[in-house]
Write a protein that holds these residues in place. Structure first.
Motif, PDB file in Angstrom:
ATOM      1  N   TYR A   1      -8.425   6.976-103.811  1.00  0.00           N
ATOM      2  CA  TYR A   1      -8.704   6.191-102.609  1.00  0.00           C
ATOM      3  C   TYR A   1      -7.648   6.408-101.524  1.00  0.00           C
ATOM      4  O   TYR A   1      -7.479   5.582-100.634  1.00  0.00           O
ATOM      5  CB  TYR A   1      -8.811   4.692-102.930  1.00  0.00           C
ATOM      6  CG  TYR A   1      -9.960   4.341-103.837  1.00  0.00           C
ATOM      7  CD1 TYR A   1     -11.240   4.148-103.332  1.00  0.00           C
ATOM      8  CD2 TYR A   1      -9.774   4.232-105.214  1.00  0.00           C
ATOM      9  CE1 TYR A   1     -12.309   3.842-104.173  1.00  0.00           C
ATOM     10  CE2 TYR A   1     -10.832   3.927-106.066  1.00  0.00           C
ATOM     11  CZ  TYR A   1     -12.093   3.733-105.535  1.00  0.00           C
ATOM     12  OH  TYR A   1     -13.147   3.437-106.361  1.00  0.00           O
ATOM     13  N   THR A   2      -6.934   7.526-101.612  1.00  0.00           N
ATOM     14  CA  THR A   2      -5.786   7.750-100.727  1.00  0.00           C
ATOM     15  C   THR A   2      -5.729   9.213-100.312  1.00  0.00           C
ATOM     16  O   THR A   2      -6.049  10.098-101.098  1.00  0.00           O
ATOM     17  CB  THR A   2      -4.479   7.381-101.460  1.00  0.00           C
ATOM     18  OG1 THR A   2      -4.564   6.047-101.948  1.00  0.00           O
ATOM     19  CG2 THR A   2      -3.271   7.501-100.531  1.00  0.00           C
TER      20      THR A   2
ATOM     21  N   PHE B   1      -9.824   3.825 -97.688  1.00  0.00           N
ATOM     22  CA  PHE B   1     -11.007   4.645 -97.949  1.00  0.00           C
ATOM     23  C   PHE B   1     -11.878   3.977 -98.996  1.00  0.00           C
ATOM     24  O   PHE B   1     -11.384   3.318 -99.918  1.00  0.00           O
ATOM     25  CB  PHE B   1     -10.598   6.047 -98.412  1.00  0.00           C
ATOM     26  CG  PHE B   1     -10.022   6.888 -97.311  1.00  0.00           C
ATOM     27  CD1 PHE B   1     -10.851   7.617 -96.465  1.00  0.00           C
ATOM     28  CD2 PHE B   1      -8.651   6.930 -97.095  1.00  0.00           C
ATOM     29  CE1 PHE B   1     -10.320   8.373 -95.437  1.00  0.00           C
ATOM     30  CE2 PHE B   1      -8.111   7.682 -96.065  1.00  0.00           C
ATOM     31  CZ  PHE B   1      -8.955   8.409 -95.234  1.00  0.00           C
TER      32      PHE B   1
ATOM     33  N   PRO C   1     -11.261  10.818-101.212  1.00  0.00           N
ATOM     34  CA  PRO C   1     -11.616  11.048 -99.811  1.00  0.00           C
ATOM     35  C   PRO C   1     -11.522  12.524 -99.438  1.00  0.00           C
ATOM     36  O   PRO C   1     -10.562  13.209 -99.785  1.00  0.00           O
ATOM     37  CB  PRO C   1     -10.575  10.225 -99.046  1.00  0.00           C
ATOM     38  CG  PRO C   1     -10.047   9.241-100.018  1.00  0.00           C
ATOM     39  CD  PRO C   1     -10.125   9.896-101.352  1.00  0.00           C
TER      40      PRO C   1
ATOM     41  N   TYR D   1     -13.956  13.758 -93.559  1.00  0.00           N
ATOM     42  CA  TYR D   1     -13.319  12.733 -94.391  1.00  0.00           C
ATOM     43  C   TYR D   1     -13.260  11.385 -93.685  1.00  0.00           C
ATOM     44  O   TYR D   1     -13.120  10.334 -94.333  1.00  0.00           O
ATOM     45  CB  TYR D   1     -11.922  13.178 -94.826  1.00  0.00           C
ATOM     46  CG  TYR D   1     -10.864  13.143 -93.752  1.00  0.00           C
ATOM     47  CD1 TYR D   1      -9.986  12.072 -93.632  1.00  0.00           C
ATOM     48  CD2 TYR D   1     -10.723  14.189 -92.834  1.00  0.00           C
ATOM     49  CE1 TYR D   1      -9.008  12.035 -92.653  1.00  0.00           C
ATOM     50  CE2 TYR D   1      -9.753  14.175 -91.857  1.00  0.00           C
ATOM     51  CZ  TYR D   1      -8.904  13.096 -91.756  1.00  0.00           C
ATOM     52  OH  TYR D   1      -7.942  13.070 -90.782  1.00  0.00           O
TER      53      TYR D   1
ATOM     54  N   ASP E   1     -15.495   8.777 -94.923  1.00  0.00           N
ATOM     55  CA  ASP E   1     -15.151   8.116 -96.180  1.00  0.00           C
ATOM     56  C   ASP E   1     -14.335   6.848 -95.980  1.00  0.00           C
ATOM     57  O   ASP E   1     -14.000   6.160 -96.955  1.00  0.00           O
ATOM     58  CB  ASP E   1     -14.369   9.081 -97.083  1.00  0.00           C
ATOM     59  CG  ASP E   1     -15.229  10.240 -97.560  1.00  0.00           C
ATOM     60  OD1 ASP E   1     -16.453  10.074 -97.642  1.00  0.00           O
ATOM     61  OD2 ASP E   1     -14.658  11.322 -97.838  1.00  0.00           O
ATOM     62  N   LEU E   2     -13.990   6.527 -94.732  1.00  0.00           N
ATOM     63  CA  LEU E   2     -13.232   5.313 -94.468  1.00  0.00           C
ATOM     64  C   LEU E   2     -14.021   4.083 -94.916  1.00  0.00           C
ATOM     65  O   LEU E   2     -15.243   4.015 -94.777  1.00  0.00           O
ATOM     66  CB  LEU E   2     -12.902   5.190 -92.982  1.00  0.00           C
ATOM     67  CG  LEU E   2     -11.808   6.122 -92.452  1.00  0.00           C
ATOM     68  CD1 LEU E   2     -11.786   6.109 -90.930  1.00  0.00           C
ATOM     69  CD2 LEU E   2     -10.442   5.725 -92.992  1.00  0.00           C
ATOM     70  N   ASN E   3     -13.309   3.116 -95.450  1.00  0.00           N
ATOM     71  CA  ASN E   3     -13.905   1.853 -95.876  1.00  0.00           C
ATOM     72  C   ASN E   3     -14.130   0.971 -94.652  1.00  0.00           C
ATOM     73  O   ASN E   3     -13.165   0.574 -93.994  1.00  0.00           O
ATOM     74  CB  ASN E   3     -12.964   1.162 -96.868  1.00  0.00           C
ATOM     75  CG  ASN E   3     -13.419  -0.225 -97.244  1.00  0.00           C
ATOM     76  OD1 ASN E   3     -14.558  -0.619 -96.996  1.00  0.00           O
ATOM     77  ND2 ASN E   3     -12.515  -0.988 -97.857  1.00  0.00           N
TER      78      ASN E   3
ATOM     79  N   ASN F   1     -11.977  -2.197 -94.394  1.00  0.00           N
ATOM     80  CA  ASN F   1     -10.554  -2.059 -94.723  1.00  0.00           C
ATOM     81  C   ASN F   1      -9.680  -3.095 -94.025  1.00  0.00           C
ATOM     82  O   ASN F   1      -8.528  -3.275 -94.382  1.00  0.00           O
ATOM     83  CB  ASN F   1     -10.052  -0.639 -94.439  1.00  0.00           C
ATOM     84  CG  ASN F   1     -10.198  -0.227 -92.990  1.00  0.00           C
ATOM     85  OD1 ASN F   1      -9.741  -0.913 -92.079  1.00  0.00           O
ATOM     86  ND2 ASN F   1     -10.821   0.918 -92.764  1.00  0.00           N
TER      87      ASN F   1
END
Length: 558
Positions: free
Chosen positions: A266-267, A477, A482, A490, A493-495, A498
């Motif tokens: 997730y990073t 993400f 990601p 990419y 793919d961001l949440n 967040n």
């Protein structure tokens, strides 16, 4: 015992111990050598942990050196941020901060030494042609037509390069090794290139700059480094590292040892990709609390001890892989659970009126700062006729096994009295806007016989409550890896969740001047840390460091 002193069983420690026992060294020197072209991230934390930790474990020294060979992408801002991050993690480097540029004069002398010994030459191929000569992983490269220039011609051209007589890309100094080597790094790599750039440390003194693979081993040698500890992507560069040291006369011969880098799901930790997030406004800055940078984590309320503990949990090995972000969150929770002061805060406030409590009356109730640590002392909270509780702690029609407030049922208010709901008020849309209850004055700190309140809920006084803005941060993400899908950006793919910001939250009066050194635990809501970057005057902003739920500990059996 510190995590650094407890690094048992890792292979680097075994190597260093053997070197000491065999008399190869009597004093260990390591170094942390970041490039000042971005902020440090969680991956760098492991390198810091390893280099400073190994030096500490053996009573040695660790230096901080900036590998500043590319001034185009470097800045003082990054230098300052890196120094702050290393200090924040609790490490102290030996001597002054160093720069690779401190050794530029000496590096130039080493370059001339290579030329005189027939190990380097000035190549006049343009960059595109030189790249085509390099070959592929399956095909050998071919020699540059300038490879056999005489020593005298090479020295003349190299000195004229330094004097600024040639344009960028017109010439480059290359090592003379083996264009047929299966290791691409040994196919006559560039040692110096012409760049007319102002340098943040040396100004306009130089118009030729050494390449990283040439600079790094010689800087290590100049500093007396015994063990050059770096991540696995440099393993294929080690033959070049050794070649450079073997073909000049350095003051010592450091040994390069590689370990697995830290990858977290997730990073992302690519500086280029992180910089895009900043430049295109997906986050506010490098120190945005959503970023995996150490400055972002510090602003979010992560503790140095928890990050060091996380690195120790990950371990030091040669095997790559991806670590679960939940492990880091577990380390944060574990540290904060022991040390974070407690406070009450209502995120979704609804007014609670105690109809049998005298108007205008106040009581000061004493509650612990930490329920398991008496040494942290106590704090005072104010009890009044009108309070706030969380909307989520009241149900008009309670579900099965409901342990909070509902009509006719009793609960205890944390650190205060038992109350029983008698009525509630709704607006035209059916939303509960006010709850009425009666308190039992005989229940402060006790449960009289026959009283069985179903639960305990948090609250704050409506008279003394502090208005708070709470920022609920989640993973930046929304996917585990990601950017893994090369068919999509990419950024996709961001949440989207967040960051959720809550306004009008109500905190106890002790939060009017919140602590700045550690996060608070808000009951059932998580850990929250004061953010001085955006707080101003009466606007008090706290960032959620992490929630209370720890799924990783359950899965891992911790």
């Amino acid at each position: 015992m510190s995590a650094e002193a407890n690094q048992s069983g890792n292979f680097i420690k075994t190597i260093i111990q053997d070197d000491l026992e065999q008399g190869r060294h009597d004093h260990i020197v390591t170094r942390f050598p970041p490039e000042p072209n971005g902020y440090l991230h969680i991956g760098h934390a492991k390198s810091i942990f390893v280099n400073f930790g190994m030096a500490e474990a053996f009573g040695g020294d660790c230096t901080l050196r900036f590998d500043d060979t590319n001034p185009e992408k470097e800045s003082q801002e990054y230098i300052d941020s890196i120094k702050r991050d290393v200090e924040w993690l609790g490490y102290e480097w030996k001597g002054p901060v160093r720069f690779a540029s401190d050794y530029f004069d000496r590096l130039y002398e080493y370059a001339e030494e290579l030329i005189r010994n027939g190990h380097a030459y000035v190549c006049s191929l343009d960059p595109e042609t030189a790249a085509s000569y390099r070959g592929t992983l399956k095909e050998a490269g071919k020699n540059s037509p300038y490879r056999d220039r005489s020593v005298e011609e090479n020295l003349d051209l190299f000195r004229r390069m330094r004097a600024g007589e040639f344009a960028e890309g017109e010439h480059a100094l290359r090592a003379k090794i083996d264009m047929a080597s299966p290791n691409m790094n040994l196919r006559d790599p560039i040692l110096y290139r012409i760049r007319f750039l102002h340098h943040h440390q040396t100004g306009d003194k130089w118009c030729i700059y050494p390449m990283y693979d040439f600079t790094h081993p010689l800087s290590d040698a100049e500093e007396g480094v015994t063990h050059s500890l770096c991540t696995l992507e440099f393993e294929d560069h080690r033959p070049l590292y050794d070649w450079v040291l073997e073909n000049v006369t350095p003051p010592c011969r450091p040994r390069q040892i590689e370990f697995a880098r830290l990858n977290v799901n997730y990073t992302i930790t690519s500086k280029r990709k992180l910089m895009r997030l900043v430049n295109e406004g997906y986050v506010d800055a490098w120190n945005d609390p959503r970023m995996p940078t150490l400055s972002g984590m510090r602003r979010r309320g992560f503790t140095p001890a928890s990050i060091r503990q996380f690195c120790d949990m990950v371990g030091i090995n040669k095997t790559g892989g991806t670590v679960d972000l939940g492990m880091l969150e577990h380390a944060i929770r574990d540290d904060l659970n022991k040390h974070a002061p407690r406070a009450m805060c209502v995120l979704h406030p609804v007014k609670l009126v105690l109809t049998n409590y005298p108007e205008g009356q106040r009581e000061s109730l004493t509650v612990p700062v930490h329920p398991q640590d008496e040494s942290m002392g106590t704090r005072e909270v104010t009890w009044t006729r009108e309070l706030y509780i969380d909307q989520n702690d009241f149900a008009e029609v309670p579900p099965r096994k409901w342990k909070r407030l509902s009509p006719g049922n009793a609960v205890r208010l944390r650190g205060g009295y038992v109350i029983t709901c008698t009525d509630f008020v709704q607006d035209d849309e059916g939303n509960v806007t006010e709850i009425h209850a009666e308190y039992d004055p005989a229940t402060l700190g006790v449960n009289p016989e026959g009283y069985k309140p179903k639960g305990v809920i948090h609250w704050v006084s409506a008279e003394t409550a502090v208005d708070l803005e709470l920022r609920l941060y989640d993973r930046l993400f929304g996917v585990e890896n990601p950017g893994a899908d090369k068919e999509r950006d990419y950024i996709e793919d961001l949440n989207p969740e967040n960051l959720v910001t809550l306004y009008g939250c109500k905190g106890e009066e002790n939060l009017a001047e919140p602590r700045r050194d550690i996060a608070y635990q808000f009951e059932r809501e998580g850990y929250f840390f004061f953010d001085p970057e955006v707080s101003d005057g009466d606007r008090i902003v706290l960032n959620r460091t992490v929630t209370l739920r720890d799924s990783w500990a359950k899965v891992s059996g911790q």
